[in-house]
Each structure stands twice: as C-alpha cells, then as structure tokens.
Design a protein around this motif. Sequence first.
Motif, PDB file in Angstrom:
ATOM      1  N   ARG A 268      -7.051   4.568   3.106  1.00 50.11           N
ATOM      2  CA  ARG A 268      -5.701   4.247   2.639  1.00 50.11           C
ATOM      3  C   ARG A 268      -4.664   4.271   3.756  1.00 50.11           C
ATOM      4  O   ARG A 268      -3.843   3.360   3.883  1.00 50.11           O
ATOM      5  N   GLU A 269      -4.713   5.340   4.571  1.00 50.40           N
ATOM      6  CA  GLU A 269      -3.642   5.561   5.550  1.00 50.40           C
ATOM      7  C   GLU A 269      -3.802   4.738   6.820  1.00 50.40           C
ATOM      8  O   GLU A 269      -2.834   4.547   7.569  1.00 50.40           O
TER       9      GLU A 269
ATOM     10  N   VAL B 272      -6.063   0.304   5.310  1.00 50.42           N
ATOM     11  CA  VAL B 272      -5.211  -0.522   4.451  1.00 50.42           C
ATOM     12  C   VAL B 272      -3.800  -0.623   5.017  1.00 50.42           C
ATOM     13  O   VAL B 272      -3.282  -1.722   5.251  1.00 50.42           O
ATOM     14  N   GLU B 273      -3.177   0.515   5.248  1.00 50.92           N
ATOM     15  CA  GLU B 273      -1.773   0.526   5.671  1.00 50.92           C
ATOM     16  C   GLU B 273      -1.552  -0.227   6.981  1.00 50.92           C
ATOM     17  O   GLU B 273      -0.540  -0.909   7.161  1.00 50.92           O
ATOM     18  N   LYS B 274      -2.536  -0.135   7.903  1.00 51.55           N
ATOM     19  CA  LYS B 274      -2.394  -0.790   9.207  1.00 51.55           C
ATOM     20  C   LYS B 274      -3.099  -2.144   9.265  1.00 51.55           C
ATOM     21  O   LYS B 274      -3.202  -2.753  10.326  1.00 51.55           O
ATOM     22  N   GLU B 275      -3.608  -2.576   8.117  1.00 56.47           N
ATOM     23  CA  GLU B 275      -4.246  -3.896   7.985  1.00 56.47           C
ATOM     24  C   GLU B 275      -5.350  -4.102   9.021  1.00 56.47           C
ATOM     25  O   GLU B 275      -5.353  -5.064   9.791  1.00 56.47           O
ATOM     26  N   LEU B 276      -6.316  -3.197   9.009  1.00 54.14           N
ATOM     27  CA  LEU B 276      -7.415  -3.265   9.964  1.00 54.14           C
ATOM     28  C   LEU B 276      -8.618  -4.023   9.413  1.00 54.14           C
ATOM     29  O   LEU B 276      -9.695  -3.989  10.008  1.00 54.14           O
TER      30      LEU B 276
ATOM     31  N   GLY C  54      -8.024   1.843  -5.514  1.00 50.02           N
ATOM     32  CA  GLY C  54      -6.647   1.778  -5.983  1.00 50.02           C
ATOM     33  C   GLY C  54      -5.671   1.154  -5.015  1.00 50.02           C
ATOM     34  O   GLY C  54      -4.454   1.236  -5.228  1.00 50.02           O
ATOM     35  N   CYS C  55      -6.158   0.515  -3.968  1.00 52.83           N
ATOM     36  CA  CYS C  55      -5.277  -0.074  -2.953  1.00 52.83           C
ATOM     37  C   CYS C  55      -5.143  -1.584  -3.142  1.00 52.83           C
ATOM     38  O   CYS C  55      -5.975  -2.221  -3.788  1.00 52.83           O
ATOM     39  N   VAL C  56      -4.080  -2.119  -2.574  1.00 54.52           N
ATOM     40  CA  VAL C  56      -3.905  -3.569  -2.484  1.00 54.52           C
ATOM     41  C   VAL C  56      -3.447  -3.883  -1.066  1.00 54.52           C
ATOM     42  O   VAL C  56      -2.920  -3.021  -0.359  1.00 54.52           O
ATOM     43  N   ALA C  57      -3.646  -5.118  -0.650  1.00 54.76           N
ATOM     44  CA  ALA C  57      -3.243  -5.521   0.695  1.00 54.76           C
ATOM     45  C   ALA C  57      -1.739  -5.357   0.862  1.00 54.76           C
ATOM     46  O   ALA C  57      -0.970  -5.773  -0.010  1.00 54.76           O
TER      47      ALA C  57
END
Length: 335
Positions: free
Chosen positions: A289-290, A293-297, A324-327
Amino acid sequence: MTSASNFEAKISLDTPLADYERLIEQHVQSENVEDDATLENNYNKIATAARATVDKLLFESGSVTKENQEKIAEFLSKVKEDACFYNPNSYNEWIVGVRDKVLKNNMLDFWCDHMVKKELGICWARDSDYYDDMEDPEPRAFYNHAGCVAPFDQVDNSSLSNFLNISTPTILQAPIASNKALNFDAVISLETPLADYKRLIAENVESENMTDDDVINNNYQKIASVARNTVWKLLFESDSITKEDQTKIAEFLKKIKDDACFHDASTYNEWIIGVRDELLKRNMIDFWREHMVEKELGPCWARDSDYFDDMEDPTPREFYNYAGCVAPFAKVNGK
C-alpha cells in the motif's frame, strides 16, 4: 524406420511416476529390446505420453496442492533424467512452454520451489552428453524469471548484510552476458543497491563512450536482470523488513522502473506482476500500500513510457486493484 512396439503408453494421473517407470523398464530398458531404432521409438512414445501427463497434472486441475506439487516435480525430475540420456532436444523445446505457462498462471510456488530449485529446466552440458558447452548462457537464462536465478549460478546469499541490519556482506552476480555486451561485472551489493545500480548504469549504459546501440541494450539488460534479482532478495529473503528498509527498497525499485520505462518496459512489466503476487501472498500489505501503490511502482504504461500510447488501457489500473487499493491515478481521474 522400424516402428515402435505395439503397446499402449498409458500413464495415469494417480500414479504417473510408477506407470512411467514400468513402461520404460518394459519397453526401453528391457534386454528384449535389442534394436536401437525400436528402442528410440519406444522411448519417444512413452516420453510424449509423460509430457502430456505433466501438462494435465499442472494445468488441467482447479488447484494443485503442495503434496501434488511434490509428486509432479518427482515425476518431472525422472522424465528429465531420462530425456538427458535419450532425447534432450524434445524435452528442452517442451519445458520452455511449461515454464511460460507456469509463470503465466502465477504458479510461483511450483516455479521457485521445484522447477528452479530442483533444476527441472532444459538439459545441458552439465547433465547430458549431447552437449559440451559449459558456458552456454541458455540454461542460466531459462531460470531468470520471477526473481529467480539458476541454482548453479547463485552465490552464497544466506544473509542480507548491512542493508537489512545483518552483519555478513553479500552480493549478487550477473548472469552471463551476451557476446555484444561489454566485459564487466554487474555487481550490486545488498548494502548499497541503489548507489551500485546507478554507478553501473552511468558507466555502462549512459556514458558518452557508449555509441553502439546493441552494446548499450545488452549492458542494460545485464544490469537490470541483476537489479531485479536484488529487489527480490531484499524483499523476500529476510525474516523481517523495517520501515526504513522498505523505503530504501522502494527507492531502488523506483529507479529500476524509471530506467525500464525508457529501455525495456515489457520485461519489467512481466516481472513486477510476480513481485506484486508474492507481496500479497506473504501478506506484506504495508509495502504494497505505502510503496507499490502509493508510489506507482507497478507496470510501465503510456503515462510514463513511450513504448505505449493507450492512455485508456485498463491493465495499469487493474494491477493495483488488490488488498482494497486502487491506482492513485484512477482516483485523480475519477475512474
């Protein structure tokens, strides 16, 4: 050509190894089989049935348990062992397809724990008299997927060194390079992977002295392969990873992705799916998540690479739709 003996090469899904060994003993290794052509045809008939059985066991079952994986691997090991003696070329052509389908189906446990660890890939000079080139890069390249390297190419990576607050320094060596690559060691330490990677890229890819496109590409591929393997080691071969370690790994991965978007986006995209799946399987949700996802790796796409032009491609967005994440860019665009 002498025809094969008139027998049915029947191998059941319940006892494939026993059935296969019985067929080989009766129709290939028996003293009654004296004609070489008949022996060869009998072996090929049985081997064809054996390979088809492996395919069924792996890919035509809803799920393959750990116990079943062990049995399939034991069967496959025997199939390879005989192939190395009787007909390695047919086995080699087939096993490449098995590998590709195993990876496509995200069967990473079977890939890492059996195909790689037990060296069930292509036959080569180390295990078959049909070959004599001990420096052939193909056997090594076969295993360079999903963060794995050939077992016979691995150095001692029993500890992850100071990067993960462990004392013994370790390094990862590059796979054998193409003949068109410069002769350099692509060494990336586990203590300072980002700095080592940047130095290798600066010296062997981005240097003004580099003018041959083929050499630049091969040098990049050599370095990128080691970099991906290093990320895999840092993420998945430590008992615990601190928040600080996670940040360092993510920073390293971000640089790898930036360069991949320019040099070879497709290879990165195939590999990063395996990284995501392994993170989720191991419940490494914080890193997912951190950082991922958050850094779009995730995969390179039209927004960050000229290799692509479809800004509506759903694949990059779908990559992040786990746990539970989305881009992040889907949130911004309201899609």
